[in-house]
Write a protein that holds these residues in place. Structure first.
Motif, PDB file in Angstrom:
ATOM      1  N   ARG A 117      23.537  68.076  38.700  1.00 31.50           N
ATOM      2  CA  ARG A 117      24.848  68.666  38.439  1.00 31.50           C
ATOM      3  C   ARG A 117      25.406  69.327  39.701  1.00 31.50           C
ATOM      4  O   ARG A 117      26.620  69.287  39.946  1.00 31.50           O
ATOM      5  CB  ARG A 117      24.764  69.654  37.276  1.00 31.50           C
ATOM      6  N   LEU A 118      24.520  69.907  40.507  1.00 31.45           N
ATOM      7  CA  LEU A 118      24.952  70.476  41.798  1.00 31.45           C
ATOM      8  C   LEU A 118      25.424  69.366  42.731  1.00 31.45           C
ATOM      9  O   LEU A 118      26.433  69.520  43.428  1.00 31.45           O
ATOM     10  CB  LEU A 118      23.812  71.269  42.446  1.00 31.45           C
ATOM     11  N   LEU A 119      24.699  68.252  42.737  1.00 31.61           N
ATOM     12  CA  LEU A 119      25.095  67.111  43.565  1.00 31.61           C
ATOM     13  C   LEU A 119      26.480  66.600  43.144  1.00 31.61           C
ATOM     14  O   LEU A 119      27.340  66.338  43.998  1.00 31.61           O
ATOM     15  CB  LEU A 119      24.052  65.986  43.460  1.00 31.61           C
ATOM     16  N   LEU A 120      26.718  66.475  41.857  1.00 34.11           N
ATOM     17  CA  LEU A 120      28.023  66.010  41.375  1.00 34.11           C
ATOM     18  C   LEU A 120      29.136  66.989  41.756  1.00 34.11           C
ATOM     19  O   LEU A 120      30.245  66.573  42.114  1.00 34.11           O
ATOM     20  CB  LEU A 120      27.992  65.810  39.864  1.00 34.11           C
ATOM     21  N   THR A 121      28.830  68.279  41.715  1.00 37.24           N
ATOM     22  CA  THR A 121      29.803  69.293  42.133  1.00 37.24           C
ATOM     23  C   THR A 121      30.135  69.104  43.609  1.00 37.24           C
ATOM     24  O   THR A 121      31.310  69.127  43.996  1.00 37.24           O
ATOM     25  CB  THR A 121      29.232  70.705  41.865  1.00 37.24           C
ATOM     26  N   GLN A 122      29.118  68.865  44.427  1.00 37.83           N
ATOM     27  CA  GLN A 122      29.330  68.654  45.858  1.00 37.83           C
ATOM     28  C   GLN A 122      30.094  67.349  46.117  1.00 37.83           C
ATOM     29  O   GLN A 122      30.970  67.303  46.971  1.00 37.83           O
ATOM     30  CB  GLN A 122      27.987  68.641  46.606  1.00 37.83           C
ATOM     31  N   ILE A 123      29.776  66.298  45.378  1.00 42.76           N
ATOM     32  CA  ILE A 123      30.483  65.019  45.538  1.00 42.76           C
ATOM     33  C   ILE A 123      31.967  65.204  45.206  1.00 42.76           C
ATOM     34  O   ILE A 123      32.832  64.703  45.925  1.00 42.76           O
ATOM     35  CB  ILE A 123      29.838  63.917  44.665  1.00 42.76           C
ATOM     36  N   ASP A 124      32.267  65.938  44.139  1.00 46.42           N
ATOM     37  CA  ASP A 124      33.668  66.200  43.795  1.00 46.42           C
ATOM     38  C   ASP A 124      34.366  66.972  44.909  1.00 46.42           C
ATOM     39  O   ASP A 124      35.543  66.776  45.171  1.00 46.42           O
ATOM     40  CB  ASP A 124      33.771  67.004  42.492  1.00 46.42           C
ATOM     41  N   LYS A 125      33.615  67.851  45.561  1.00 48.72           N
ATOM     42  CA  LYS A 125      34.178  68.699  46.614  1.00 48.72           C
ATOM     43  C   LYS A 125      34.420  67.907  47.901  1.00 48.72           C
ATOM     44  O   LYS A 125      35.492  67.967  48.492  1.00 48.72           O
ATOM     45  CB  LYS A 125      33.218  69.867  46.859  1.00 48.72           C
ATOM     46  N   ASP A 126      33.427  67.148  48.356  1.00 53.32           N
ATOM     47  CA  ASP A 126      33.473  66.526  49.693  1.00 53.32           C
ATOM     48  C   ASP A 126      33.084  65.058  49.747  1.00 53.32           C
ATOM     49  O   ASP A 126      33.080  64.476  50.820  1.00 53.32           O
ATOM     50  CB  ASP A 126      32.499  67.245  50.644  1.00 53.32           C
ATOM     51  N   GLY A 127      32.624  64.489  48.657  1.00 51.14           N
ATOM     52  CA  GLY A 127      32.072  63.128  48.722  1.00 51.14           C
ATOM     53  C   GLY A 127      30.562  63.190  48.847  1.00 51.14           C
ATOM     54  O   GLY A 127      29.955  64.254  48.771  1.00 51.14           O
ATOM     55  N   SER A 128      29.935  62.062  49.052  1.00 48.85           N
ATOM     56  CA  SER A 128      28.471  61.978  49.111  1.00 48.85           C
ATOM     57  C   SER A 128      27.887  62.911  50.160  1.00 48.85           C
ATOM     58  O   SER A 128      28.449  63.059  51.243  1.00 48.85           O
ATOM     59  CB  SER A 128      28.046  60.536  49.427  1.00 48.85           C
ATOM     60  N   ILE A 129      26.760  63.506  49.856  1.00 46.82           N
ATOM     61  CA  ILE A 129      26.123  64.394  50.825  1.00 46.82           C
ATOM     62  C   ILE A 129      25.465  63.607  51.953  1.00 46.82           C
ATOM     63  O   ILE A 129      25.113  64.172  52.967  1.00 46.82           O
ATOM     64  CB  ILE A 129      25.094  65.355  50.180  1.00 46.82           C
TER      65      ILE A 129
ATOM     66  N   GLN B  46      23.786  56.421  45.901  1.00 51.58           N
ATOM     67  CA  GLN B  46      23.730  57.321  47.056  1.00 51.58           C
ATOM     68  C   GLN B  46      23.126  58.664  46.667  1.00 51.58           C
ATOM     69  O   GLN B  46      23.646  59.702  47.046  1.00 51.58           O
ATOM     70  CB  GLN B  46      25.141  57.531  47.625  1.00 51.58           C
ATOM     71  N   ALA B  47      22.051  58.637  45.918  1.00 50.67           N
ATOM     72  CA  ALA B  47      21.412  59.874  45.446  1.00 50.67           C
ATOM     73  C   ALA B  47      19.968  59.903  45.912  1.00 50.67           C
ATOM     74  O   ALA B  47      19.384  58.876  46.243  1.00 50.67           O
ATOM     75  CB  ALA B  47      21.472  59.931  43.920  1.00 50.67           C
ATOM     76  N   PRO B  48      19.375  61.089  45.919  1.00 48.90           N
ATOM     77  CA  PRO B  48      17.942  61.170  46.210  1.00 48.90           C
ATOM     78  C   PRO B  48      17.133  60.552  45.065  1.00 48.90           C
ATOM     79  O   PRO B  48      17.570  60.568  43.906  1.00 48.90           O
ATOM     80  CB  PRO B  48      17.672  62.657  46.347  1.00 48.90           C
ATOM     81  N   LEU B  49      15.976  60.014  45.396  1.00 47.10           N
ATOM     82  CA  LEU B  49      15.131  59.347  44.401  1.00 47.10           C
ATOM     83  C   LEU B  49      14.796  60.239  43.202  1.00 47.10           C
ATOM     84  O   LEU B  49      14.852  59.768  42.065  1.00 47.10           O
ATOM     85  CB  LEU B  49      13.859  58.793  45.051  1.00 47.10           C
ATOM     86  N   PRO B  50      14.459  61.520  43.386  1.00 45.31           N
ATOM     87  CA  PRO B  50      14.149  62.336  42.200  1.00 45.31           C
ATOM     88  C   PRO B  50      15.306  62.407  41.196  1.00 45.31           C
ATOM     89  O   PRO B  50      15.077  62.470  39.995  1.00 45.31           O
ATOM     90  CB  PRO B  50      13.849  63.721  42.783  1.00 45.31           C
ATOM     91  N   LEU B  51      16.546  62.364  41.681  1.00 47.15           N
ATOM     92  CA  LEU B  51      17.685  62.441  40.761  1.00 47.15           C
ATOM     93  C   LEU B  51      17.932  61.096  40.080  1.00 47.15           C
ATOM     94  O   LEU B  51      18.310  61.056  38.909  1.00 47.15           O
ATOM     95  CB  LEU B  51      18.934  62.938  41.488  1.00 47.15           C
ATOM     96  N   LEU B  52      17.689  60.005  40.792  1.00 48.61           N
ATOM     97  CA  LEU B  52      17.748  58.684  40.144  1.00 48.61           C
ATOM     98  C   LEU B  52      16.675  58.612  39.060  1.00 48.61           C
ATOM     99  O   LEU B  52      16.921  58.124  37.961  1.00 48.61           O
ATOM    100  CB  LEU B  52      17.553  57.566  41.164  1.00 48.61           C
ATOM    101  N   ARG B  53      15.492  59.133  39.377  1.00 45.98           N
ATOM    102  CA  ARG B  53      14.398  59.134  38.395  1.00 45.98           C
ATOM    103  C   ARG B  53      14.790  59.932  37.149  1.00 45.98           C
ATOM    104  O   ARG B  53      14.533  59.510  36.022  1.00 45.98           O
ATOM    105  CB  ARG B  53      13.125  59.706  39.028  1.00 45.98           C
TER     106      ARG B  53
END
Length: 176
Positions: free
Chosen positions: A156-168, A111-118
């Motif tokens: 790392r920002l995405l992981l912080t947000q996931i910890d806060k609220d779940g997937s963006i 459930q991540a954007p393609l650039p982050l999977l890359r």
């Protein structure tokens, strides 16, 4: 979320920590990420992930050892405190040594954007050639993905947000 709770941003300069704290305090981290990465990728199967990683390998690491398996793994994040895992196994087989490289990517990245999977794929591919996180390793990462360091921060920002609220992307997936 005080800076000691920003576990994914440890080691970053205070100016970046302060900017992230400001985004969180004003409930803007999620909108920042969605503005930058409006959609999640559509690579959901192991076969599609393998093909994606092999395209990167064949573009940048043609002469490197073959990759025998690429998979999403739901246990990596919890068990290894990591987001991806590169394993290298050597086995004696009929008087010859057989090497087997496997790449496992945390299923968080389904459930991540393609650039982050890359970025994660590039990181794990770099371990095929460079085992340690040294200067040569990061140089190889930047060769395969010139924006590597920014993408690592965004991850790392995405992981912080996931910890806060779940997937963006959860709300967007349910609305349409």
């Amino acid at each position: 979320m005080p800076s000691q709770q920003l576990k994914y941003l440890q080691g970053y300069p205070a100016t970046i920590i302060e900017q992230v704290e400001h985004l969180i305090a004003n409930d803007k981290l999620k909108s920042y990420l969605l503005n930058k990465y409006p959609t999640a990728h559509n690579i959901q199967s192991e076969k599609a992930l393998y093909q994606y990683v092999m395209e990167l390998k064949n573009t940048y690491l043609k002469q490197s050892s073959p990759i025998s398996k690429v998979a999403f793994d739901s246990k990596i994040h919890v068990v290894n405190h990591a987001l991806g895992l590169h394993t290298f196994v050597s086995r004696a087989h009929g008087g010859k040594l057989k090497a087997k490289n496997e790449i496992r990517i945390s299923s968080i990245f389904k459930q991540a954007p393609l650039p982050l999977l890359r970025m994660i794929a590039v990181h794990e591919l770099a371990h095929v050639r460079e085992k340690e996180h040294n200067k040569a390793f990061y140089k190889l990462c930047c060769h395969m993905e010139p924006n590597y360091h920014q993408l690592e921060l965004d991850m790392r920002l995405l992981l912080t947000q996931i910890d806060k609220d779940g997937s963006i992307y959860e709300a967007a997936a349910h609305s349409g």
